[in-house]
Design an enzyme around this catalytic site. Structure first.
Site, PDB file in Angstrom:
ATOM      1  N   CYS A 187       0.818  -1.220   0.000  1.00 38.59           N
ATOM      2  CA  CYS A 187       0.000   0.000   0.000  1.00 38.59           C
ATOM      3  C   CYS A 187       0.854   1.274   0.000  1.00 38.59           C
ATOM      4  CB  CYS A 187      -0.931   0.066   1.193  1.00 38.59           C
ATOM      5  SG  CYS A 187      -2.150  -1.221   1.236  1.00 38.59           S
ATOM      6  N   ASN A 245      -3.003   2.790   4.719  1.00 41.96           N
ATOM      7  CA  ASN A 245      -2.033   1.700   4.615  1.00 41.96           C
ATOM      8  C   ASN A 245      -1.932   1.054   5.987  1.00 41.96           C
ATOM      9  OD1 ASN A 245       0.170   0.028   4.301  1.00 41.96           O
ATOM     10  ND2 ASN A 245       1.689   1.677   4.233  1.00 41.96           N
ATOM     11  N   GLY A 246      -2.057  -0.266   6.050  1.00 44.31           N
ATOM     12  CA  GLY A 246      -1.977  -0.951   7.343  1.00 44.31           C
ATOM     13  C   GLY A 246      -3.154  -1.902   7.497  1.00 44.31           C
ATOM     14  N   TRP A 280      -2.623  -3.028  -1.699  1.00 38.51           N
ATOM     15  CA  TRP A 280      -2.213  -4.434  -1.732  1.00 38.51           C
ATOM     16  C   TRP A 280      -3.235  -5.166  -0.852  1.00 38.51           C
ATOM     17  CZ3 TRP A 280      -0.461  -8.358   1.561  1.00 38.51           C
ATOM     18  CH2 TRP A 280       0.253  -9.407   0.950  1.00 38.51           C
ATOM     19  N   HIS A 327      19.456 -36.702   0.986  1.00 44.50           N
ATOM     20  CA  HIS A 327      18.501 -37.064   2.045  1.00 44.50           C
ATOM     21  C   HIS A 327      17.063 -36.739   1.656  1.00 44.50           C
ATOM     22  CE1 HIS A 327      21.817 -38.089   4.628  1.00 44.50           C
ATOM     23  NE2 HIS A 327      22.384 -36.935   4.318  1.00 44.50           N
ATOM     24  N   ARG A 376       6.365  -0.678  -4.306  1.00 41.60           N
ATOM     25  CA  ARG A 376       6.021  -1.287  -3.022  1.00 41.60           C
ATOM     26  C   ARG A 376       5.149  -2.521  -3.203  1.00 41.60           C
ATOM     27  NH1 ARG A 376       6.572   2.593   1.228  1.00 41.60           N
ATOM     28  NH2 ARG A 376       4.900   1.629   2.433  1.00 41.60           N
ATOM     29  N   GLU A 391      10.692 -15.804  -7.295  1.00 41.47           N
ATOM     30  CA  GLU A 391      10.004 -14.512  -7.194  1.00 41.47           C
ATOM     31  C   GLU A 391       9.577 -13.955  -8.541  1.00 41.47           C
ATOM     32  OE1 GLU A 391      13.031 -12.204  -4.831  1.00 41.47           O
ATOM     33  OE2 GLU A 391      11.214 -11.485  -3.868  1.00 41.47           O
ATOM     34  N   LYS A 420      15.326 -15.785  -5.954  1.00 35.89           N
ATOM     35  CA  LYS A 420      15.197 -14.841  -7.066  1.00 35.89           C
ATOM     36  C   LYS A 420      14.415 -15.482  -8.211  1.00 35.89           C
ATOM     37  CE  LYS A 420      15.906 -11.775  -5.602  1.00 35.89           C
ATOM     38  NZ  LYS A 420      16.377 -11.513  -4.271  1.00 35.89           N
ATOM     39  N   GLU A 472      19.553 -17.956  -2.191  1.00 37.62           N
ATOM     40  CA  GLU A 472      19.199 -16.648  -2.748  1.00 37.62           C
ATOM     41  C   GLU A 472      18.896 -16.771  -4.248  1.00 37.62           C
ATOM     42  OE1 GLU A 472      18.248 -13.990  -1.579  1.00 37.62           O
ATOM     43  OE2 GLU A 472      18.539 -12.509  -3.148  1.00 37.62           O
ATOM     44  N   LYS A 493       7.142  -4.795  -2.022  1.00 32.77           N
ATOM     45  CA  LYS A 493       8.530  -4.436  -1.729  1.00 32.77           C
ATOM     46  C   LYS A 493       8.772  -4.315  -0.225  1.00 32.77           C
ATOM     47  CE  LYS A 493      12.692  -3.240  -2.894  1.00 32.77           C
ATOM     48  NZ  LYS A 493      13.551  -4.317  -3.420  1.00 32.77           N
TER      49      LYS A 493
HETATM   50  C1  AGP Z   1      13.631  -9.948  -1.826  1.00 34.20           C
HETATM   51  O1  AGP Z   1      13.866 -10.205  -3.163  1.00 34.20           O
HETATM   52  C2  AGP Z   1      12.262 -10.142  -1.404  1.00 34.20           C
HETATM   53  N1  AGP Z   1      11.379  -9.324  -2.141  1.00 34.20           N
HETATM   54  C3  AGP Z   1      11.942 -10.273   0.061  1.00 34.20           C
HETATM   55  O2  AGP Z   1      12.341 -11.539   0.444  1.00 34.20           O
HETATM   56  C4  AGP Z   1      12.579  -9.257   1.045  1.00 34.20           C
HETATM   57  O3  AGP Z   1      13.947  -9.470   1.109  1.00 34.20           O
HETATM   58  C5  AGP Z   1      11.927  -9.406   2.417  1.00 34.20           C
HETATM   59  O4  AGP Z   1      10.560  -9.100   2.323  1.00 34.20           O
HETATM   60  C6  AGP Z   1      12.580  -8.544   3.464  1.00 34.20           C
HETATM   61  O5  AGP Z   1      12.517  -7.195   3.136  1.00 34.20           O
HETATM   62  P1  AGP Z   1      13.369  -6.121   3.903  1.00 34.20           P
HETATM   63  O6  AGP Z   1      14.797  -6.374   3.604  1.00 34.20           O
HETATM   64  O7  AGP Z   1      12.880  -4.817   3.369  1.00 34.20           O
HETATM   65  O8  AGP Z   1      13.071  -6.274   5.365  1.00 34.20           O
END
Ligand code: AGP
Length: 616
Positions: free
Chosen positions: A2, A101-102, A75, A511, A27, A495, A492, A488, A611
């Site tokens: 949001c 927002n919230g 959102w 395992h 965001r 996502e 990526k 990681e 975001k």
């Molecule tokens: C990263 O690619 C992600 N979008 C997500 O995992 C992100 O790292 C996570 O939400 C934490 O965000 P922050 O670093 O703003 O706390």
């Protein structure tokens, strides 16, 4: 998650509101809307499910006229992402409009109460109770004072909120307030602004004010911003931040997408972070609020983070344990918050890693750690973010605005910030001599150029991306710190390409996950020339024996890996194997981006993701 914007002043509001919402797109959101008040008090709203671009088209057709207004990107949490549930929401008389927002945790109870008093609701949102509560206050005890009406209404709320409100009875007045969700305000020559973060304001001012929880700001068309606290007392000295990101930093600047731009910006981000860090006291980290003696006494470190930042935490653990010899626990904030038995020592330090500085789970965890008596040190990218404001010390990674939802440059900059912290701790507690610390620091200084070399090899990632065509799943493997590189890389890929990716420490594969492997199954193996190289090579053999197609991430010149893999993403040698993840991950960021583009997806705004995740 949001985005809120608001403006009152001399120019037409709709145009800036739409531009502001566009800068908040990063965001994450699924619907958007604006509400504009004309000087004669006509409220004109436009809202829709979908992108700001769609809202822009509808606004162009509707042409809402007025120099005061509010805007929102939603959102969805309560109610589907539909036109009807999009913000702004109105009160029962159609005079009061609100964006939020919230999450309002007690909205059902409030809604029942308001319905019993004759109010009707048209959306499924939690937000809609807010304009109705404001209506009650506006027509009642707060008559004529919009700030008082908003304050009275918010006193009834439980949960978190950043709220902006306009009312047709007071056409140029905009009132906003917050609790737990970020909100900044600014006063300029052409009017006053509010926004969820500094991004929309970067083009209009370099100086913004931060509201504290329960502060209420009244914005007037002459640019005046008047802030009162929960009890209605004037806030004389609100905290201010100077924006040092120029507006162009948040523009594409010739790149096709922000992810491509941000991946490319990593070398410069590290150079900024490392500049002037080696000084007469060794590693200069004045951001720490602990004295050298207090640092030397630290006997346990708890790292709190989510997602990609959690992966940084795993690398930080390896660096701190190896260099500073302090035991480190890395916790998912969402798990830590419900572990009631968590144990700390008298000298436990908490490190909070969060790019946005607004992740709800991480903030809750940090507050809990402070409550347990720990010094909290934040590593974040966003100036004046809640994590920064609430921590004892903050290291800003200075990566510049990260717009793409998938974190890239913040990941590597946070990692290098963690290396700096590890070296500072090592010097403070004597586990490393100064000369050795300096040697490691100079090794860090070699990373930007190695990154540039990896970036120049992006064609390798493009080529490897073709191996994912027609696949449903994949496996990422690595050992030691590069198990984290695998985690990681898989995150990526998931996502932005929506392709399933499982990540495992390579030795753990047998395992269970090995059962996934069949002919043509893609495996990405991170296999640098390190002390576990031979072990990882054996794991690659196990994958090949079952028909996997293996993409290696290897150190230049590794013939053995070259012979085994269908594609190799080559990385120049690094001075210390602990640093390999910082540069190798660039290949996996690029790989994910190429796979996602190959599948036709918007790499900057992946579905369902936000975001900054401001709800638990
Ligand atoms: C990263 O690619 C992600 N979008 C997500 O995992 C992100 O790292 C996570 O939400 C934490 O965000 P922050 O670093 O703003 O706390």
């Amino acid at each position: 998650m949001c985005g809120v914007v608001g403006y009152t002043g001399t120019k037409q509001a709709a145009s800036w509101l739409l531009d502001g919402l566009q800068t908040l797109e990063y965001r994450g959101y699924d619907s958007a809307g604006i509400q504009v008040v004309s000087p004669s008090g006509n409220l004109h709203g436009v809202k829709c499910a979908g992108r700001v671009a769609v809202l822009r088209e509808r606004a162009a057709a509707a042409n809402p006229v007025g120099t005061c207004g509010i805007g929102h990107t939603r959102w969805a949490t309560h109610g589907a992402p539909t036109d009807r549930n999009a913000h702004p929401h109105l009160d029962g008389t159609g005079r009061i409009a609100v964006v939020h927002n919230g999450i309002i945790e007690n909205f059902q109870e409030l809604r029942r109460e308001l319905m019993a008093a004759g109010h009707t609701f048209v959306s499924d949102t939690d937000t809609e109770v807010i304009p109705h509560l404001i209506q009650e206050a506006w027509d009642g005890p707060a008559h004529g004072d919009l700030a008082a009406a908003v304050r009275n209404a918010c006193d009834r709320l439980e949960g978190s909120w950043a709220v902006a409100c306009v009312c047709s009875d007071v056409p140029g007045t905009l009132v906003c307030t917050r609790n737990g969700s970020p909100l900044v305000v600014a006063s300029t020559d052409d009017g006053a602004y509010c926004a969820s973060d500094v991004m929309p304001l970067a083009g209009v001012t370099s100086h913004v004010l931060q509201l504290d929880d329960f502060d209420v700001a009244t914005l007037s068309p002459d640019g005046t911003v008047s802030i009162t606290d929960r009890d209605g007392r004037k806030v004389e000295h609100p905290s201010a931040i100077d924006i040092d990101w120029d507006a162009s930093a948040a523009k594409l600047g010739g790149y096709s997408d922000f992810m491509a731009k941000e991946i490319s910006e990593q070398p410069e981000a590290l150079e900024r972070l490392l500049k002037d860090r080696l000084g007469k006291h060794g590693i200069e980290l004045d951001e720490l609020s602990l004295t050298r003696e207090e640092l030397a006494a630290v006997d346990k470190i708890v790292i709190i983070a989510c997602g990609t930042s959690y992966h940084v935490g795993l690398i930080a653990k390896a660096a701190i344990e190896r260099w500073a010899r302090i035991p480190v626990a890395v916790e998912y904030a969402s798990e830590f918050n419900y572990n009631e038995e968590y144990l700390v020592t008298d000298h436990t330090m908490c490190v909070v890693i969060t790019q946005s500085g607004e992740t709800a789970d991480t903030l809750t965890a940090a507050r809990r750690m402070r409550g347990m008596g720990c010094n909290v040190f934040a590593i974040t990218n966003v100036l004046g973010s809640t994590a920064a404001r609430e921590s004892d010390g903050t290291l800003y990674i200075q990566a510049g605005p990260e717009i793409a939802v998938a974190s890239t440059k913040a990941y590597t900059a946070q990692m290098v910030a963690s290396y700096l912290l590890a070296l500072r701790l090592a010097l403070a507690n004597g586990s490393m001599e100064r000369a050795e610390v300096e040697k490691h620091f100079h090794e860090l200084e070699t990373l930007p150029d190695i990154m540039r070399e990896v970036l120049a090899r992006r064609w390798q990632d493009k080529q490897a991306a073709r191996l994912f065509r027609g696949k449903q799943s994949s496996l990422f493997l690595g050992r030691n710190v590069n198990a984290t590189t695998a985690y990681e890389g898989a995150l990526k890929l998931k996502e932005i390409s929506y392709l399933h990716a499982e990540a495992y420490p390579a030795g753990e594969m047998k395992h269970g996950p090995i059962a996934l492997i069949e002919g043509g199954f893609p495996v990405v193996a991170v296999v640098p020339a390190d002390h576990v190289h031979d072990k990882t090579v054996s794991n690659i053999q196990e994958c090949l024996a079952r028909g996997a197609v293996v993409i290696g991430v290897a150190t230049d010149g590794d013939e053995r890996v070259a012979k085994m893999c269908s594609e190799v993403l080559w990385v120049p040698p690094v001075a210390d194997e602990l640093l390999f993840p910082t540069v190798a991950v660039i290949h996996l960021q690029l790989l994910a981006r190429y796979v996602a583009r190959d599948r036709g997806y918007d790499v900057d705004k992946p579905r369902n993701l936000a975001k900054s995740v401001t709800v638990e």
